[in-house]
Design an enzyme around this catalytic site. Sequence first.
Site, PDB file in Angstrom:
ATOM      1  N   ASN A  22       9.109 -59.063   4.244  1.00 42.14           N
ATOM      2  CA  ASN A  22      10.494 -59.498   4.029  1.00 42.14           C
ATOM      3  C   ASN A  22      11.450 -58.363   3.693  1.00 42.14           C
ATOM      4  O   ASN A  22      12.662 -58.539   3.721  1.00 42.14           O
ATOM      5  CB  ASN A  22      10.557 -60.545   2.914  1.00 42.14           C
ATOM      6  CG  ASN A  22      10.014 -60.028   1.592  1.00 42.14           C
ATOM      7  OD1 ASN A  22       8.984 -59.356   1.562  1.00 42.14           O
ATOM      8  ND2 ASN A  22      10.689 -60.356   0.491  1.00 42.14           N
ATOM      9  N   ARG A  23      10.929 -57.156   3.360  1.00 45.61           N
ATOM     10  CA  ARG A  23      11.840 -56.063   3.016  1.00 45.61           C
ATOM     11  C   ARG A  23      11.182 -54.711   3.293  1.00 45.61           C
ATOM     12  O   ARG A  23       9.976 -54.635   3.515  1.00 45.61           O
ATOM     13  CB  ARG A  23      12.260 -56.143   1.546  1.00 45.61           C
ATOM     14  CG  ARG A  23      11.122 -55.978   0.553  1.00 45.61           C
ATOM     15  CD  ARG A  23      11.566 -56.312  -0.862  1.00 45.61           C
ATOM     16  NE  ARG A  23      10.512 -56.097  -1.840  1.00 45.61           N
ATOM     17  CZ  ARG A  23      10.348 -54.976  -2.532  1.00 45.61           C
ATOM     18  NH1 ARG A  23      11.178 -53.957  -2.342  1.00 45.61           N
ATOM     19  NH2 ARG A  23       9.370 -54.861  -3.404  1.00 45.61           N
ATOM     20  N   ARG A  45       6.561 -63.303  -1.135  1.00 41.74           N
ATOM     21  CA  ARG A  45       6.555 -64.035  -2.397  1.00 41.74           C
ATOM     22  C   ARG A  45       7.948 -64.556  -2.732  1.00 41.74           C
ATOM     23  O   ARG A  45       8.084 -65.571  -3.390  1.00 41.74           O
ATOM     24  CB  ARG A  45       6.052 -63.143  -3.529  1.00 41.74           C
ATOM     25  CG  ARG A  45       4.586 -62.787  -3.417  1.00 41.74           C
ATOM     26  CD  ARG A  45       4.074 -62.109  -4.676  1.00 41.74           C
ATOM     27  NE  ARG A  45       4.789 -60.873  -4.969  1.00 41.74           N
ATOM     28  CZ  ARG A  45       4.593 -60.129  -6.048  1.00 41.74           C
ATOM     29  NH1 ARG A  45       3.714 -60.525  -6.969  1.00 41.74           N
ATOM     30  NH2 ARG A  45       5.261 -59.009  -6.240  1.00 41.74           N
ATOM     31  N   ASP A  59       1.062 -65.203  -2.035  1.00 42.37           N
ATOM     32  CA  ASP A  59       0.754 -63.997  -2.807  1.00 42.37           C
ATOM     33  C   ASP A  59      -0.624 -63.517  -2.345  1.00 42.37           C
ATOM     34  O   ASP A  59      -1.584 -64.307  -2.314  1.00 42.37           O
ATOM     35  CB  ASP A  59       0.728 -64.354  -4.298  1.00 42.37           C
ATOM     36  CG  ASP A  59       0.569 -63.138  -5.200  1.00 42.37           C
ATOM     37  OD1 ASP A  59      -0.183 -62.214  -4.842  1.00 42.37           O
ATOM     38  OD2 ASP A  59       1.181 -63.126  -6.287  1.00 42.37           O
ATOM     39  N   VAL A  60      -0.738 -62.248  -1.992  1.00 40.06           N
ATOM     40  CA  VAL A  60      -2.001 -61.760  -1.433  1.00 40.06           C
ATOM     41  C   VAL A  60      -3.141 -61.796  -2.453  1.00 40.06           C
ATOM     42  O   VAL A  60      -4.310 -61.676  -2.066  1.00 40.06           O
ATOM     43  CB  VAL A  60      -1.860 -60.326  -0.867  1.00 40.06           C
ATOM     44  CG1 VAL A  60      -0.939 -60.320   0.343  1.00 40.06           C
ATOM     45  CG2 VAL A  60      -1.410 -59.339  -1.932  1.00 40.06           C
ATOM     46  N   GLY A  88       2.483 -54.509  -1.308  1.00 41.68           N
ATOM     47  CA  GLY A  88       2.077 -53.603  -2.382  1.00 41.68           C
ATOM     48  C   GLY A  88       3.110 -53.565  -3.490  1.00 41.68           C
ATOM     49  O   GLY A  88       4.281 -53.900  -3.280  1.00 41.68           O
ATOM     50  N   TYR A 151      -1.468 -46.660  -8.713  1.00 42.19           N
ATOM     51  CA  TYR A 151      -1.004 -46.772  -7.323  1.00 42.19           C
ATOM     52  C   TYR A 151      -1.805 -45.858  -6.399  1.00 42.19           C
ATOM     53  O   TYR A 151      -2.248 -46.266  -5.319  1.00 42.19           O
ATOM     54  CB  TYR A 151       0.476 -46.430  -7.270  1.00 42.19           C
ATOM     55  CG  TYR A 151       1.123 -46.597  -5.918  1.00 42.19           C
ATOM     56  CD1 TYR A 151       1.423 -47.858  -5.415  1.00 42.19           C
ATOM     57  CD2 TYR A 151       1.461 -45.487  -5.150  1.00 42.19           C
ATOM     58  CE1 TYR A 151       2.027 -48.013  -4.187  1.00 42.19           C
ATOM     59  CE2 TYR A 151       2.068 -45.630  -3.919  1.00 42.19           C
ATOM     60  CZ  TYR A 151       2.354 -46.895  -3.435  1.00 42.19           C
ATOM     61  OH  TYR A 151       2.953 -47.039  -2.210  1.00 42.19           O
ATOM     62  N   LYS A 155      -4.186 -46.994  -3.215  1.00 43.81           N
ATOM     63  CA  LYS A 155      -3.884 -46.569  -1.851  1.00 43.81           C
ATOM     64  C   LYS A 155      -4.994 -45.682  -1.282  1.00 43.81           C
ATOM     65  O   LYS A 155      -5.256 -45.713  -0.068  1.00 43.81           O
ATOM     66  CB  LYS A 155      -2.540 -45.847  -1.823  1.00 43.81           C
ATOM     67  CG  LYS A 155      -1.348 -46.760  -2.115  1.00 43.81           C
ATOM     68  CD  LYS A 155      -1.237 -47.876  -1.090  1.00 43.81           C
ATOM     69  CE  LYS A 155       0.027 -48.677  -1.242  1.00 43.81           C
ATOM     70  NZ  LYS A 155       0.176 -49.733  -0.197  1.00 43.81           N
TER      71      LYS A 155
END
Length: 245
Positions: A22-23, A45, A59-60, A88, A151, A155
């Site tokens: 979405n973004r 979400r 939500d993942v 993420g 983070y 990743k």
Amino acid sequence: MTEPRSPERPASGRSVLITGGNRGIGRAIAEAFIAQGDRVAVTTRAGGAPDGALELKADVTDRAAIDAAFTAAEEAHGPVEVLVANAGITRDTLLLRMGDDDWDDVLATNLTGTYNVTRRAAKGMLRLKRGRIILISSVVGLLGSPGQVNYAASKAGLVGMARSLARELGPRGITTNVVAPGYVDTDMTAVLTDEQKAGIRDQVPLGRYAHPDEVAGTVTWLASDAAAYVTGAVIPVDGGLGMGH
């Protein structure tokens, strides 16, 4: 003698699912697939899917919600042929100030959430005997970054996941690759101060941030017939920031 390639559907009109579409980078990826004629579903979400995409609230970290989202995408577009695991979050702070929730939430979304969606996608792809799985990592997962232990760990974990999946699923015609963006001009980097932005640009050989479309172009290439023999790869889109890693 060269072995024949496994049968592929035409590059356009495939069923594509993108998490966090979405973004930012996810939205640019969704719009790129839509522009080339694919049938695109995005999980969000907060809502706000791009025009032309099937919006799926999920939500993942919620396995039941992810299963429901895939079921809805399959009913609307057919079995998912291309998965882009992009969702993420960040919870940046120095190690000794990092709360347990800061660690747990980032790992749950970025790493376990990716596991949740790839496992669900693989079921359909194995039946089809084809598919493309593309995981969105980060240059931070290769270089490390102070204040981003959680983070960076999440990743970096995607690289091991992708290469294991490449070996496991490759014999069934399914490729798995990683795209590792550097600093991209999105809402996540907009919160940085001008001084921080200048400091980052000074480290990047190309001297600028990436545009989300530049990441999207790499993703759509990995999903194309041109990349049919690419799997287990980590492709940086970072202006040279992480070269050698």
